[in-house]
Design a protein around this motif. Structure first.
Motif, PDB file in Angstrom:
ATOM      1  N   LEU A  74     -12.796  10.081   0.831  1.00 13.84           N
ATOM      2  CA  LEU A  74     -11.879   9.539  -0.163  1.00 13.84           C
ATOM      3  C   LEU A  74     -12.632   8.952  -1.351  1.00 13.84           C
ATOM      4  N   PHE A  75     -12.041   9.088  -2.517  1.00 18.68           N
ATOM      5  CA  PHE A  75     -12.606   8.456  -3.704  1.00 18.68           C
ATOM      6  C   PHE A  75     -12.218   6.987  -3.703  1.00 18.68           C
ATOM      7  N   ALA A  76     -13.183   6.112  -3.971  1.00 25.36           N
ATOM      8  CA  ALA A  76     -12.948   4.665  -3.975  1.00 25.36           C
ATOM      9  C   ALA A  76     -12.563   4.222  -5.381  1.00 25.36           C
ATOM     10  N   VAL A  77     -11.288   4.021  -5.618  1.00 32.43           N
ATOM     11  CA  VAL A  77     -10.801   3.655  -6.949  1.00 32.43           C
ATOM     12  C   VAL A  77     -11.404   2.339  -7.420  1.00 32.43           C
ATOM     13  N   ASP A  78     -11.637   1.401  -6.504  1.00 28.32           N
ATOM     14  CA  ASP A  78     -12.225   0.114  -6.878  1.00 28.32           C
ATOM     15  C   ASP A  78     -13.609   0.264  -7.497  1.00 28.32           C
ATOM     16  N   SER A  79     -14.280   1.391  -7.217  1.00 30.64           N
ATOM     17  CA  SER A  79     -15.630   1.584  -7.743  1.00 30.64           C
ATOM     18  C   SER A  79     -15.622   1.946  -9.226  1.00 30.64           C
ATOM     19  N   TRP A  80     -14.428   2.211  -9.783  1.00 27.23           N
ATOM     20  CA  TRP A  80     -14.346   2.599 -11.207  1.00 27.23           C
ATOM     21  C   TRP A  80     -13.101   1.999 -11.842  1.00 27.23           C
ATOM     22  N   ARG A  81     -12.897   0.723 -11.619  1.00 31.24           N
ATOM     23  CA  ARG A  81     -11.690   0.059 -12.116  1.00 31.24           C
ATOM     24  C   ARG A  81     -11.647   0.004 -13.636  1.00 31.24           C
ATOM     25  N   GLU A  82     -12.814   0.012 -14.292  1.00 23.91           N
ATOM     26  CA  GLU A  82     -12.813  -0.122 -15.748  1.00 23.91           C
ATOM     27  C   GLU A  82     -12.231   1.110 -16.450  1.00 23.91           C
ATOM     28  N   ASP A 141      -3.514  -2.502 -10.268  1.00 23.33           N
ATOM     29  CA  ASP A 141      -2.671  -3.465  -9.548  1.00 23.33           C
ATOM     30  C   ASP A 141      -1.195  -3.075  -9.637  1.00 23.33           C
ATOM     31  N   ASP A 142      -0.769  -2.622 -10.830  1.00 24.65           N
ATOM     32  CA  ASP A 142       0.625  -2.213 -10.989  1.00 24.65           C
ATOM     33  C   ASP A 142       0.922  -0.973 -10.159  1.00 24.65           C
ATOM     34  N   MET A 143      -0.050  -0.070 -10.105  1.00 27.68           N
ATOM     35  CA  MET A 143       0.156   1.154  -9.331  1.00 27.68           C
ATOM     36  C   MET A 143       0.263   0.850  -7.845  1.00 27.68           C
ATOM     37  N   ILE A 144      -0.538  -0.091  -7.380  1.00 26.94           N
ATOM     38  CA  ILE A 144      -0.477  -0.474  -5.968  1.00 26.94           C
ATOM     39  C   ILE A 144       0.871  -1.138  -5.661  1.00 26.94           C
ATOM     40  N   ALA A 145       1.297  -2.013  -6.576  1.00 29.68           N
ATOM     41  CA  ALA A 145       2.556  -2.723  -6.362  1.00 29.68           C
ATOM     42  C   ALA A 145       3.736  -1.761  -6.353  1.00 29.68           C
ATOM     43  N   GLY A 146       3.651  -0.694  -7.134  1.00 33.23           N
ATOM     44  CA  GLY A 146       4.762   0.235  -7.219  1.00 33.23           C
ATOM     45  C   GLY A 146       4.690   1.383  -6.241  1.00 33.23           C
ATOM     46  N   ALA A 147       3.639   1.422  -5.439  1.00 34.05           N
ATOM     47  CA  ALA A 147       3.478   2.523  -4.494  1.00 34.05           C
ATOM     48  C   ALA A 147       4.550   2.463  -3.418  1.00 34.05           C
ATOM     49  N   ARG A 203      -9.391   2.313   2.295  1.00 39.37           N
ATOM     50  CA  ARG A 203      -9.789   0.956   1.947  1.00 39.37           C
ATOM     51  C   ARG A 203      -8.838   0.352   0.907  1.00 39.37           C
ATOM     52  N   ASN A 204      -8.305   1.210   0.052  1.00 37.24           N
ATOM     53  CA  ASN A 204      -7.410   0.798  -1.021  1.00 37.24           C
ATOM     54  C   ASN A 204      -6.250   1.782  -1.039  1.00 37.24           C
ATOM     55  N   PRO A 205      -5.028   1.318  -1.183  1.00 38.26           N
ATOM     56  CA  PRO A 205      -3.889   2.245  -1.170  1.00 38.26           C
ATOM     57  C   PRO A 205      -3.990   3.352  -2.224  1.00 38.26           C
ATOM     58  N   MET A 206      -4.723   3.101  -3.337  1.00 40.75           N
ATOM     59  CA  MET A 206      -4.828   4.083  -4.406  1.00 40.75           C
ATOM     60  C   MET A 206      -5.955   5.085  -4.195  1.00 40.75           C
ATOM     61  N   ASP A 207      -6.812   4.877  -3.203  1.00 37.20           N
ATOM     62  CA  ASP A 207      -7.885   5.840  -2.940  1.00 37.20           C
ATOM     63  C   ASP A 207      -7.271   7.206  -2.637  1.00 37.20           C
ATOM     64  N   PHE A 208      -7.905   8.249  -3.126  1.00 36.67           N
ATOM     65  CA  PHE A 208      -7.340   9.584  -2.957  1.00 36.67           C
ATOM     66  C   PHE A 208      -8.327  10.529  -2.270  1.00 36.67           C
ATOM     67  N   VAL A 209      -7.780  11.555  -1.658  1.00 37.35           N
ATOM     68  CA  VAL A 209      -8.550  12.453  -0.788  1.00 37.35           C
ATOM     69  C   VAL A 209      -9.369  13.440  -1.613  1.00 37.35           C
ATOM     70  N   LEU A 210     -10.638  13.532  -1.262  1.00 35.83           N
ATOM     71  CA  LEU A 210     -11.533  14.551  -1.813  1.00 35.83           C
ATOM     72  C   LEU A 210     -11.727  15.703  -0.824  1.00 35.83           C
ATOM     73  N   TRP A 211     -11.713  15.374   0.462  1.00 36.28           N
ATOM     74  CA  TRP A 211     -11.919  16.369   1.519  1.00 36.28           C
ATOM     75  C   TRP A 211     -11.120  15.945   2.739  1.00 36.28           C
ATOM     76  N   LYS A 212     -10.523  16.904   3.436  1.00 38.42           N
ATOM     77  CA  LYS A 212      -9.749  16.563   4.625  1.00 38.42           C
ATOM     78  C   LYS A 212     -10.022  17.588   5.716  1.00 38.42           C
ATOM     79  N   PRO A 213      -9.886  17.174   6.982  1.00 37.30           N
ATOM     80  CA  PRO A 213     -10.191  18.081   8.093  1.00 37.30           C
ATOM     81  C   PRO A 213      -9.148  19.176   8.224  1.00 37.30           C
ATOM     82  N   SER A 214      -9.575  20.333   8.739  1.00 39.91           N
ATOM     83  CA  SER A 214      -8.673  21.468   8.973  1.00 39.91           C
ATOM     84  C   SER A 214      -8.649  21.808  10.452  1.00 39.91           C
ATOM     85  N   SER A 215      -7.471  22.014  10.991  1.00 37.89           N
ATOM     86  CA  SER A 215      -7.333  22.504  12.360  1.00 37.89           C
ATOM     87  C   SER A 215      -7.639  24.007  12.363  1.00 37.89           C
ATOM     88  N   ASP A 216      -7.741  24.573  13.546  1.00 34.19           N
ATOM     89  CA  ASP A 216      -8.136  25.982  13.665  1.00 34.19           C
ATOM     90  C   ASP A 216      -7.159  26.946  12.998  1.00 34.19           C
TER      91      ASP A 216
END
Length: 440
Positions: free
Chosen positions: A146-154, A165-171, A180-193
């Motif tokens: 997951l991408f850590a949104v907190d690492s690039w808040r600026e 903060d507004d995006m988290i409140a409105g989620a 770690r943060n509700p706004m973190d987004f997926v870069l890679w996810k596991p695949s079943s067979d």
């Protein structure tokens, strides 16, 4: 010197367009997820950015513009379509990709210089994700990265004008426990067979949606390029996430400098919806006999940054107008010059509505003009001005017209002799069959 002005979504103002390299003007536009036919809303950005592509080629030269539009061919919607239909994913994506190309060609859209498929760039995506982890901008959790949104808040939220903060409140979505943060987004996810998957440092899996465009844009256009476009429904989260991961992966670059977004489309004043019975694919309209050029004309009759309302009346009026214009340009020669007034409209943030208004004026002038030499030049320039916008082209798909069941020869190269021969043949046939309906 020509100055193109474009409304930059990121700065929220109209800016003079100054490419990084005039010898290589670069544009990336988000393409379709290939699991079904393209609907009218999907087609609007294709036509909008096709006009921009044509304009850039006109100003900088065809050999100095690079246009990239991707195909998303790995996605949960595709997986679901394969599961419900019993067909293979490869078969579905190959078929729907060709559908898209055929339908957009019917609208007069030029092919981009590159049309990458996401599945062709998995190694580049994996490499970008590895770099983000190494720089502290991403983390692995339960087989996901997951991408850590907190690492690039600026920087996060500047495109859409939202604070984290507004995006988290409105989620209103259920947040996965491993985030770690509700706004973190997926870069890679596991695949079943039973799902598409590729080997990676985090196990067999597949990319998230956002990473694909960043990886393909970097590979084909570099760390910095000129224009990124798409519908405004992509502004958040897709484009916002693209910016975040790209700027963090390649901090020395700027990613895209100008962001352009077209507004959404309605049908007869209402949001297009299957439940309302006003949902149309491009192929639906083409099969009903609506010429692709008519669809294009209706699209361009509204500025790209305004909501567009598709109506049957607009289509009928466009059909009549284009029929008249094709008759006016029967004698058009190659070598005409686009009218400076039309160019000025297009230079001003792609004001296609204003350009079409000027074409109406030019057509009236041609009809009223009795000066033969000037008239011919006006015809040539009128045709060149329309063709710059992808109208009145010599196109086998767009040039075959059907009105109320009667075939009319309206190709731009048609002559009076062609028409006389056509109706003479029809009359002879009618005299033999005693059926004068076509002649009438």
């Amino acid at each position: 010197m020509t100055t193109i002005k474009l409304h930059n979504t990121r700065t929220r103002r109209k800016e003079d367009f100054a490419p990084l390299d005039p010898d290589n003007v670069r544009m990336y536009v988000c393409g379709p997820t290939v699991y079904d036919r393209a609907h009218l809303g999907n087609a609007r950005p294709v036509v909008v950015f096709d006009v921009l592509y044509r304009l850039l080629r006109h100003v900088y030269g065809p050999d100095h513009v690079t246009y990239v539009r991707n195909f998303t061919d790995v996605d949960d919607k595709i997986n679901a379509r394969a599961a419900e239909s019993g067909r293979s994913i490869g078969e579905i994506t190959a078929e729907t990709t060709q559908w898209f190309l055929d339908d957009m060609a019917a609208l007069g859209a030029l092919k981009p210089d590159h049309m990458p498929r996401a599945t062709q760039y998995i190694p580049q995506m994996v490499a970008m994700i590895e770099g983000l982890i190494a720089k502290g901008h991403a983390y692995e959790a339960e087989g996901h990265v997951l991408f850590a949104v907190d690492s690039w808040r600026e920087g996060y939220g500047k495109l859409s004008g939202r604070s984290v903060d507004d995006m988290i409140a409105g989620a209103r979505v259920e947040v996965a426990p491993y985030k770690r943060n509700p706004m973190d987004f997926v870069l890679w996810k596991p695949s079943s067979d039973d799902l598409p998957g590729w080997a990676s440092p985090w196990g067999r899996g597949r990319p998230g949606w956002h990473i694909e465009c960043s990886a393909m844009a970097h590979e084909l256009l570099g760390e910095s390029f000129d224009i990124h476009g798409g519908g405004n429904d992509l502004m958040f989260p897709h484009h916002e996430n693209e910016i975040a991961q790209s700027c963090c992966a390649h901090p020395e670059g700027q990613f895209a400098r100008y962001w352009l977004h077209n507004e959404m489309l309605q049908v007869e004043g209402k949001k297009m919806s299957k439940s309302l019975g006003n949902f149309f694919t491009v192929r639906d309209l083409l099969d009903q006999g609506v010429p692709g050029e008519v669809i294009r004309f209706v699209f361009l009759s509204t500025h790209y940054r305004k909501p567009m309302d598709w109506t049957a009346e607009k289509a009928r009026e466009a059909e009549k107008t284009l029929g008249k214009w094709r008759n006016l340009t029967n004698s058009a020669r190659s070598g005409g010059r686009a009218d400076p007034r039309v160019l000025a409209m297009l230079y001003d943030d792609l004001n296609t509505w204003g350009a079409i208004s000027l074409l109406h004026e030019m057509a009236k002038s041609i009809q009223d003009c009795q000066r033969v030499q000037v008239h011919q030049q006006e015809v040539d320039d009128f045709a060149a001005s329309a063709r710059l916008m992808g109208l009145l082209e010599d196109n086998a798909v767009m040039g075959s017209w059907i009105f109320d069941g009667a075939v009319e020869i309206l190709a731009s190269k048609a002559t009076i002799e062609n028409l006389v021969a056509h109706f003479s043949d029809a009359r002879l046939k009618a005299m033999e069959t005693k059926d004068f309906s076509e002649v009438d």
